[in-house]
Motif scaffolding. Sequence first.
Motif, PDB file in Angstrom:
ATOM      1  N   UNK A 247     -20.926 -30.279  29.882  1.00 15.70           N
ATOM      2  CA  UNK A 247     -21.363 -29.970  31.308  1.00 15.70           C
ATOM      3  C   UNK A 247     -22.815 -30.537  31.335  1.00 15.70           C
ATOM      4  N   UNK A 248     -22.803 -31.795  32.503  1.00 13.16           N
ATOM      5  CA  UNK A 248     -24.044 -32.447  32.509  1.00 13.16           C
ATOM      6  C   UNK A 248     -25.066 -31.706  33.366  1.00 13.16           C
ATOM      7  N   UNK A 249     -26.700 -32.012  33.286  1.00 14.25           N
ATOM      8  CA  UNK A 249     -27.547 -31.287  33.524  1.00 14.25           C
ATOM      9  C   UNK A 249     -28.266 -31.873  34.616  1.00 14.25           C
ATOM     10  N   UNK A 250     -28.357 -31.415  35.956  1.00 14.08           N
ATOM     11  CA  UNK A 250     -28.963 -31.950  37.117  1.00 14.08           C
ATOM     12  C   UNK A 250     -30.478 -32.221  36.704  1.00 14.08           C
ATOM     13  N   UNK A 251     -30.948 -31.106  36.145  1.00 15.84           N
ATOM     14  CA  UNK A 251     -32.726 -30.994  35.814  1.00 15.84           C
ATOM     15  C   UNK A 251     -32.767 -32.288  34.571  1.00 15.84           C
ATOM     16  N   UNK A 252     -32.030 -32.510  33.833  1.00 10.65           N
ATOM     17  CA  UNK A 252     -32.166 -33.411  32.848  1.00 10.65           C
ATOM     18  C   UNK A 252     -30.704 -34.311  32.760  1.00 10.65           C
ATOM     19  N   UNK A 253     -30.584 -35.074  33.474  1.00 14.21           N
ATOM     20  CA  UNK A 253     -29.190 -35.784  33.377  1.00 14.21           C
ATOM     21  C   UNK A 253     -28.942 -36.479  32.270  1.00 14.21           C
ATOM     22  N   UNK A 254     -29.707 -37.080  31.263  1.00 18.55           N
ATOM     23  CA  UNK A 254     -29.548 -37.612  29.964  1.00 18.55           C
ATOM     24  C   UNK A 254     -29.006 -36.638  29.108  1.00 18.55           C
ATOM     25  N   UNK A 255     -29.150 -35.135  29.120  1.00 14.13           N
ATOM     26  CA  UNK A 255     -28.635 -34.120  28.258  1.00 14.13           C
ATOM     27  C   UNK A 255     -27.358 -33.668  28.697  1.00 14.13           C
ATOM     28  N   UNK A 256     -26.475 -33.029  27.896  1.00 16.77           N
ATOM     29  CA  UNK A 256     -25.264 -32.315  27.843  1.00 16.77           C
ATOM     30  C   UNK A 256     -25.310 -30.957  27.197  1.00 16.77           C
ATOM     31  N   UNK A 257     -24.501 -30.235  27.925  1.00 18.47           N
ATOM     32  CA  UNK A 257     -24.180 -28.965  27.522  1.00 18.47           C
ATOM     33  C   UNK A 257     -22.778 -28.831  26.979  1.00 18.47           C
ATOM     34  N   UNK A 258     -22.563 -28.800  25.752  1.00 22.82           N
ATOM     35  CA  UNK A 258     -21.198 -29.010  25.183  1.00 22.82           C
ATOM     36  C   UNK A 258     -20.817 -27.766  24.925  1.00 22.82           C
ATOM     37  N   UNK A 259     -19.790 -27.222  25.312  1.00 25.96           N
ATOM     38  CA  UNK A 259     -19.175 -25.680  25.075  1.00 25.96           C
ATOM     39  C   UNK A 259     -17.523 -26.006  24.687  1.00 25.96           C
ATOM     40  N   UNK A 260     -17.524 -24.881  23.729  1.00 31.38           N
ATOM     41  CA  UNK A 260     -16.150 -25.056  22.845  1.00 31.38           C
ATOM     42  C   UNK A 260     -15.390 -23.792  23.145  1.00 31.38           C
ATOM     43  N   UNK A 261     -13.970 -24.054  23.496  1.00 34.27           N
ATOM     44  CA  UNK A 261     -13.275 -22.982  23.773  1.00 34.27           C
ATOM     45  C   UNK A 261     -12.108 -23.058  22.841  1.00 34.27           C
ATOM     46  N   UNK A 262     -11.428 -22.160  22.452  1.00 34.40           N
ATOM     47  CA  UNK A 262     -10.391 -21.928  21.524  1.00 34.40           C
ATOM     48  C   UNK A 262      -8.922 -22.275  22.092  1.00 34.40           C
ATOM     49  N   UNK A 263      -8.144 -22.963  21.213  1.00 34.74           N
ATOM     50  CA  UNK A 263      -6.957 -23.205  21.715  1.00 34.74           C
ATOM     51  C   UNK A 263      -5.718 -22.670  21.365  1.00 34.74           C
ATOM     52  N   UNK A 264      -5.966 -21.610  20.661  1.00 31.68           N
ATOM     53  CA  UNK A 264      -4.908 -20.700  20.364  1.00 31.68           C
ATOM     54  C   UNK A 264      -5.453 -19.077  19.876  1.00 31.68           C
ATOM     55  N   UNK A 265      -4.805 -18.130  19.689  1.00 28.39           N
ATOM     56  CA  UNK A 265      -5.278 -16.774  19.141  1.00 28.39           C
ATOM     57  C   UNK A 265      -5.910 -16.973  18.034  1.00 28.39           C
ATOM     58  N   UNK A 266      -5.372 -17.637  16.948  1.00 32.27           N
ATOM     59  CA  UNK A 266      -5.938 -17.493  15.654  1.00 32.27           C
ATOM     60  C   UNK A 266      -7.442 -18.226  15.945  1.00 32.27           C
ATOM     61  N   UNK A 267      -7.492 -19.145  16.638  1.00 30.51           N
ATOM     62  CA  UNK A 267      -8.942 -19.864  16.762  1.00 30.51           C
ATOM     63  C   UNK A 267      -9.845 -18.767  17.451  1.00 30.51           C
ATOM     64  N   UNK A 268      -9.207 -18.243  18.513  1.00 26.60           N
ATOM     65  CA  UNK A 268     -10.187 -17.225  19.068  1.00 26.60           C
ATOM     66  C   UNK A 268     -10.828 -16.128  18.184  1.00 26.60           C
ATOM     67  N   UNK A 269      -9.790 -15.685  17.259  1.00 27.38           N
ATOM     68  CA  UNK A 269     -10.253 -14.687  16.176  1.00 27.38           C
ATOM     69  C   UNK A 269     -11.356 -15.141  15.414  1.00 27.38           C
ATOM     70  N   UNK A 270     -11.113 -16.349  15.062  1.00 30.93           N
ATOM     71  CA  UNK A 270     -11.958 -17.089  14.017  1.00 30.93           C
ATOM     72  C   UNK A 270     -13.470 -17.398  14.577  1.00 30.93           C
ATOM     73  N   UNK A 271     -13.391 -17.488  15.871  1.00 26.34           N
ATOM     74  CA  UNK A 271     -14.794 -17.777  16.813  1.00 26.34           C
ATOM     75  C   UNK A 271     -15.485 -16.312  16.794  1.00 26.34           C
ATOM     76  N   UNK A 272     -14.877 -15.382  17.069  1.00 25.44           N
ATOM     77  CA  UNK A 272     -15.269 -13.765  17.001  1.00 25.44           C
ATOM     78  C   UNK A 272     -15.933 -13.570  15.737  1.00 25.44           C
ATOM     79  N   UNK A 273     -14.983 -13.969  14.650  1.00 23.44           N
ATOM     80  CA  UNK A 273     -15.622 -13.526  13.265  1.00 23.44           C
ATOM     81  C   UNK A 273     -17.077 -14.521  12.928  1.00 23.44           C
ATOM     82  N   UNK A 274     -17.053 -15.781  13.516  1.00 27.14           N
ATOM     83  CA  UNK A 274     -18.056 -16.431  13.251  1.00 27.14           C
ATOM     84  C   UNK A 274     -19.321 -15.801  13.910  1.00 27.14           C
ATOM     85  N   UNK A 275     -19.109 -15.438  15.301  1.00 28.62           N
ATOM     86  CA  UNK A 275     -20.267 -14.793  16.069  1.00 28.62           C
ATOM     87  C   UNK A 275     -20.684 -13.448  15.447  1.00 28.62           C
TER      88      UNK A 275
END
Length: 292
Positions: A247-275
Amino acid sequence: MESLGAFLKSRRDRVTPDRIGLRTYGTGRRVPGLRREELAHLAGVSAGYYTRLEQGLAETASEQVLGALARVLELDDVETAHLHNLARQPSRAGLAEPPPEHAHPRVLALLGSLAPATPAVVLGRRGDVLAWNRTGHALLAEHVDVTAPLHPDTRPSVPRMFFLDPLTRDLHRNWEELARVHVGYLRLTAGRFPADASLARLIGELTMRSDRFAAMWAGAEVADCTIGDMRLRHPTVGAVNVAYQVWLQPDSPDHRLEIYTPDDPASADALRLLAQRAPDVPRADGRRRAVR
């Protein structure tokens, strides 16, 4: 940093006469791709002018000329943007120290509003981590001090980690693919910011210390990190497959917000455990952010 002439030559070498239907006579070609005069003819400019352009002796190149060269060289949108960036560079651009980068408060507010199991990082123009949420830290760099992004001198550099940190290399099952994207993005950034002394030092350091970076950099690829897939072998939760989007940032266009989403249920469970396991991320004032 890369010059316009070096980029043009690298792309000229890749376009063969056969590929674009150009008739040739004889077999005594001494170049792997198009000759200068062939490219000039196809782009509608004089051979002398194109030669001066490639040698860095021409003062300017018009939008029309750059567009014609991009068409003949079959550049994609990112390569074409890079071509225009290089053409706008002053002929004798010196290096200057850039001011320290800081994530905009609105970007930090957005980062803090994400769900606990949604990893995210805020990256500066050179790939420095300006901020991360606790799951972003746990997913990508749990071996790094969670407070590291708080000060410019200690911020993790994603390109350095990719090429100089064995733990980061071991983390990524598709390291080769992602490494090429990082190198291509550094080249794109270098075209946008030719006077950035910190960026020049980073590229020089990686070239000297990593043979793989040097080889990839010599390939002259250009890339824009926007979306992709990461295949991880995480030391705490095992295999994790995520998609990243920027996600590019209008207030600071040189910066990037990088977001990660799980590709499968096992990965979603792993992210919840990490959280659940990850430490809270401190704020710049030293207090702990008990979120996300």
